[in-house]
Design a protein around this motif. Sequence first.
Motif, mmCIF file in Angstrom:
data_model
loop_
_atom_site.group_PDB
_atom_site.id
_atom_site.type_symbol
_atom_site.label_atom_id
_atom_site.label_comp_id
_atom_site.label_asym_id
_atom_site.label_seq_id
_atom_site.Cartn_x
_atom_site.Cartn_y
_atom_site.Cartn_z
ATOM 1 N N ALA A 173 0.341 67.124 115.058
ATOM 2 C CA ALA A 173 0.795 68.238 114.229
ATOM 3 C C ALA A 173 1.853 67.787 113.226
ATOM 4 O O ALA A 173 1.827 68.179 112.052
ATOM 5 N N ALA A 174 2.778 66.941 113.672
ATOM 6 C CA ALA A 174 3.843 66.479 112.781
ATOM 7 C C ALA A 174 3.294 65.619 111.652
ATOM 8 O O ALA A 174 3.710 65.750 110.494
ATOM 9 N N LEU A 259 9.522 75.107 121.099
ATOM 10 C CA LEU A 259 9.613 73.662 121.260
ATOM 11 C C LEU A 259 10.719 73.267 122.229
ATOM 12 O O LEU A 259 11.806 73.853 122.230
ATOM 13 N N LYS A 260 10.441 72.262 123.029
ATOM 14 C CA LYS A 260 11.423 71.693 123.939
ATOM 15 C C LYS A 260 12.248 70.658 123.181
ATOM 16 O O LYS A 260 11.845 70.170 122.112
ATOM 17 N N TYR A 484 -2.121 73.561 113.195
ATOM 18 C CA TYR A 484 -1.077 72.644 113.654
ATOM 19 C C TYR A 484 0.296 73.320 113.610
ATOM 20 O O TYR A 484 1.117 73.159 114.526
ATOM 21 N N ILE A 485 0.563 74.059 112.528
ATOM 22 C CA ILE A 485 1.845 74.763 112.428
ATOM 23 C C ILE A 485 1.970 75.783 113.554
ATOM 24 O O ILE A 485 3.034 75.929 114.182
ATOM 25 N N GLN A 486 0.879 76.502 113.833
ATOM 26 C CA GLN A 486 0.890 77.488 114.902
ATOM 27 C C GLN A 486 1.186 76.829 116.258
ATOM 28 O O GLN A 486 1.890 77.383 117.097
ATOM 29 N N ARG A 487 0.681 75.626 116.446
ATOM 30 C CA ARG A 487 0.934 74.899 117.695
ATOM 31 C C ARG A 487 2.424 74.612 117.845
ATOM 32 O O ARG A 487 2.983 74.728 118.941
ATOM 33 N N SER A 511 -3.181 82.328 111.298
ATOM 34 C CA SER A 511 -3.687 81.581 112.454
ATOM 35 C C SER A 511 -4.419 82.499 113.413
ATOM 36 O O SER A 511 -5.344 82.068 114.116
ATOM 37 N N LYS A 512 -4.051 83.773 113.453
ATOM 38 C CA LYS A 512 -4.734 84.725 114.328
ATOM 39 C C LYS A 512 -6.179 84.903 113.909
ATOM 40 O O LYS A 512 -7.100 84.883 114.733
ATOM 41 N N GLU A 513 -6.402 85.044 112.608
ATOM 42 C CA GLU A 513 -7.771 85.172 112.089
ATOM 43 C C GLU A 513 -8.573 83.910 112.348
ATOM 44 O O GLU A 513 -9.740 83.958 112.725
ATOM 45 N N LEU A 514 -7.942 82.763 112.139
ATOM 46 C CA LEU A 514 -8.640 81.492 112.358
ATOM 47 C C LEU A 514 -9.017 81.326 113.821
ATOM 48 O O LEU A 514 -10.077 80.798 114.150
#
Length: 518
Positions: A173-174, A259-260, A484-487, A511-514
């Motif tokens: 993702a990064a 995020l941790k 990736y951003i949603q993750r 991201s919800k639609e995707l």
Amino acid sequence: MEKRSKQLPLLFTSSDWNFDDLSRAYDAIREIAVNELRLDFYPNQIEVISSEQMLDAYSSIGMPLMYQHWSFGKHFVHESNLYRKGRMGLAYELVINSNPCITYLMEENTMALQTLVIAHASFGHNHFFKNNYLFQQWTDAGAILPYMEFAKSFIARCEERYSPAAVEAVLDAAHALMPQAVFRYRRRPRLSVERERARIRERLEHEERTFSDLWRTLPQAAEAEAPREVQTDMSERQSAIEYPEENLLYFLEKNSPVLKPWQREILRIVRVIAQYFYPQRQTKVMNEGCATFVHYTIMNSLYDKGQISEGTMLEVLQNHSNVVFQPHFDDPRYGGLNPYTLGFNMMRDIQRICTEPTAEDRDWFPDFAGNGDWCGTLLDAWATHRDESFIRQFLSPALIRDMRLFSLQEESSDPYYEVMAIHDERGYERVRSSLANSYDVGMTQPDIQAVDADLKGDRKLRIKHTVHNGATLVEETRNETIRYIQRLWGHEVSLVGVDAQTDKVLYEVSSKELGEKA
């Protein structure tokens, strides 16, 4: 070739190299770089490596120390296969913007080529790294290698503790967000391994203070039933957020609700690397042009002094010609302007304007035409410009004519191109401006910024893409990046595309639609 003015002993007589020959060549090159070109550079560290090691350096973005990631292995296998099938060549060298400046030489190179590479990388690139204002502002050459060692060991420890799969998910993702992980206008803090380790300890301690392990055993409830410490932390984060934020990885690192600490640290590592390479994205023409001009000038000086033979000089010129080769626009090999060619030609042209100006040159460049100090003029340009401003201020009508440059305009709705300007009296300014704009990162990179995130409410992250000249994002990669951003964010993410001129909404996707479509 011109008659040599002074005869000195040859630095080497064989195409095979040894370390004594390399040492003599380095000393001779350094003398010219210091006394004739007035270069200022970091101490040099030269290492000779095999083609396999060069491929490995390619795959890990050219850093001598790098954490592990599957994409590096993928690139290594792909480029290794192309190289072995003869469909791709390798660079003669690889140079690292560090202090000391590290230059990798290919062990397969001839002695003549090693000499050229040392002049090109160890002095040309090295001088540019040390003196250009972008590198001074955005990179810390003395700290980058210790930081990369810290980053590599930190990610390795994370893989041992949390599993390689968990670390890989964050890195994937990064990496997808690296082009949008730089500060364009704010200066980054100085790197310090000790400061990084102290900050990680503080981050872990803060996370422990704001999280009670008891709450993990209870069923998930509404936001209002969350621990008071967590609510307070969210409120503090919400009030501290500044919008808009152009550095998406920085925004996610500081504000993601899920995020941790170790995941936030990985985001920081990736964005520090992205920031390190930011000046190189803006100075490709100048950096390569500087190095090419330096090696060309130094090798000619060595020949004039009799320190290299005619055979060596012919080999050098052959390799130099390969570097600055520019296919014509209708050549199947054409892939745009060769940055080596454009940069080298401009710097040779500046040398000509300083020493042998025409009336046209004096009209266009009154500040330095005929000043006789081409070296000082170039040193100042290398220090104070990036590609866009360098082209806008130094590209001459004579060079526009020589390179036969012209400007095209394309409308996506039209089945044709329109020639807007050619290399003539009316077209010089437009050609120069169009070419300069094509190297302006602000105009060629998408303008994407985080504009809103309600940490107290639905926690939906809203991102805005300001669309210039109708250049929208490619749908497939855009949607994958949103995932990736949603993750990393942990909640819904929406991206809206807005026309820069009219503020009209061109598209909106979440991201919800995707997720529903998938």
